[in-house]
Design an enzyme around this catalytic site. Structure first.
Site, PDB file in Angstrom:
ATOM      1  CB  SER A  31       1.273   2.490  -5.267  1.00 15.71           C
ATOM      2  OG  SER A  31       0.291   3.643  -5.645  1.00 15.71           O
ATOM      3  CG  ASP A  69      -6.807 -10.932  -9.757  1.00 16.12           C
ATOM      4  OD1 ASP A  69      -7.143 -10.972  -8.151  1.00 16.12           O
ATOM      5  OD2 ASP A  69      -6.628  -9.681  -9.734  1.00 16.12           O
ATOM      6  CE  LYS A 111      -1.144   7.029  -4.011  1.00 13.19           C
ATOM      7  NZ  LYS A 111      -1.244   7.106  -5.934  1.00 13.19           N
TER       8      LYS A 111
END
Length: 428
Positions: free
Chosen positions: A301, A312, A326
């Site tokens: 999460s 990224d 999740k």
């Protein structure tokens, strides 16, 4: 209707974390999206079943108990993270954001057979010291099988007064028989951030969960590490292994401390209030010094949000095993009777536009070593489908334990030989 509460992690039936805007008014989009009519035939079918149970079930049932059972079933068929919460369960959500409660210190997920799967044993808690691991499945509490009582009631029994004991019966993947474990409850004060110097110039930062004070703690401890190293920091190992998540705002703040600009995470849902984008402000606490992020199957999460944002933006190398996956957002809607409904309302997307849901974060550098295996989000019955989900089979996520992974991450930092050094800020 009372205010809605956006959840920014919701991995467990036991305490989960609430958003900072927990007292925001009901969004008009919610009321607008509420169906104005329900098919009469469906209502009649429900009433027929309800009456049949009342008239013919082997034991009499109170109307309140039967109605709550119906509500729980309505939410249980949606996805593993939507649930009906009674008043004390909803209160547990609030307690977790402050990092203190009484219990054994474990994040769990309810499974369809009413057992409780361990997502993570929180650092420094009785559960971790007793040896519970991610992937363990609790099948009985104090000798009472969960399937006969309901997992919600059993999960509350994990909590209790400090000094009292609870006996767990659990199954560990690969074991032929269940084990019993006696754990003494404590007041759980979760220190979400800890740090130390691995050697001059190289720091180690551990985030065990994301709670209300995590963001400021990350910034303070990064500053302290830079000051402890006379020549500043040349690199950082960021340890997110077995971090079950927490407040999204806390994860955004942690990412902001290491990013100078750009998108951190985006949420997307059916309603406008479920669509949000979070961006980094100018200023990198490490001045560009390299970062290695350690992850494993217990990284979930909000922890996946942080790892995905840093990767990224090419701000960090991710090392370890595939994360839990999740990638959904829950919203808690309080009801007039004090109970609440926890409902999945959106998905997380990394800056590159990839969904975390079910697929998780795949590391740049894979670590094996000593690992215990347990299921991932994609293995949970009824889970939301993911954009890049691998169909079929069990994900077989690995939980990486021990200091060997930290040593490997340190070697990776040194191999990068980045000349940029994070200097300690001047005093004054």
């Amino acid at each position: 209707m009372r205010p809605i509460v956006p959840l920014l992690l919701a991995l467990a039936v036991t305490p989960v974390a609430l958003a900072d805007d927990a007292l925001s008014p009901v969004n008009p989009d919610v009321a607008e999206a509420t169906p104005r009519t329900v098919p009469l035939a469906e209502i009649q079918r429900y009433v027929s079943v309800y009456r049949a149970i009342q008239d013919a079930y082997v034991e009499p049932l109170a109307d309140e108990a039967l109605m709550k059972a119906a509500l729980r079933g309505l939410l249980a068929d949606l996805d593993p993270h939507s649930a009906y919460l009674e008043k004390d369960e909803a209160q547990d959500l609030l307690e977790q954001t402050e990092g203190e409660y009484s219990g054994i210190g474990v994040e769990i997920e309810q499974r369809p057979d009413r057992s409780l799967m361990v997502i993570a044993a929180i650092d420094g808690t009785p559960a971790q010291r007793a040896g519970l691991r991610a992937g363990d499945t609790i099948i009985a509490v104090n000798g009472k099988v969960l399937a006969t009582r309901g997992a919600d009631a059993a999960s509350r029994e994990l909590r209790g007064k400090p000094g009292t004991r609870v006996t767990l019966t659990f199954v560990r993947p690969g074991d032929a028989a269940p084990r019993d474990l006696v754990i003494t409850r404590e007041t759980i004060r979760v220190t979400s951030v800890s740090s130390r110097l691995l050697e001059p110039g190289y720091g180690y930062l551990r985030i065990s969960t994301f709670q209300s004070d995590t963001g400021p703690q990350v910034k303070r401890q990064l500053t302290a590490l830079a000051r402890q190293s006379q020549d500043g920091l040349s690199g950082l190992v960021l340890d997110l292994r077995s971090n079950p998540g927490g407040l999204l705002n806390a994860a955004v703040e942690a990412a902001d401390a290491l990013l100078d600009q750009g998108l951190i995470v985006r949420t997307k849902g059916r309603l406008p209030y479920s669509n949000a984008s979070f961006y980094a402000k100018a200023g990198d606490a490490l001045d560009g010094a390299p970062v290695v992020v350690l992850v494993d199957a217990g990284t979930a999460s909000a922890a996946e949000v942080l790892a995905g944002a840093l990767r990224d933006h090419k701000r960090a190398v991710v090392m370890g095993s595939r994360t839990f996956g999740k990638g959904s957002v829950q919203t808690v809607v309080p009801l007039d009777n004090g109970d609440s409904v926890k409902l999945t309302t959106a998905r997380y997307y990394t800056p590159s536009g990839k969904s975390i849901q079910a697929s998780g974060i795949r590391p740049d550098i894979v670590l094996r070593g000593k690992a215990s295996r347990g299921p991932l989000e994609q293995d949970l019955p009824g889970h939301l489908g993911g954009d890049d989900e691998t169909p079929g089979g069990i994900g077989r996520g690995e939980v990486i334990e021990g200091d060997d992974a930290i040593a490997r991450a340190l070697l990776q930092l040194k191999a990068r030989r980045n000349p940029v050094v994070a200097k300690a800020p001047a005093a004054g």
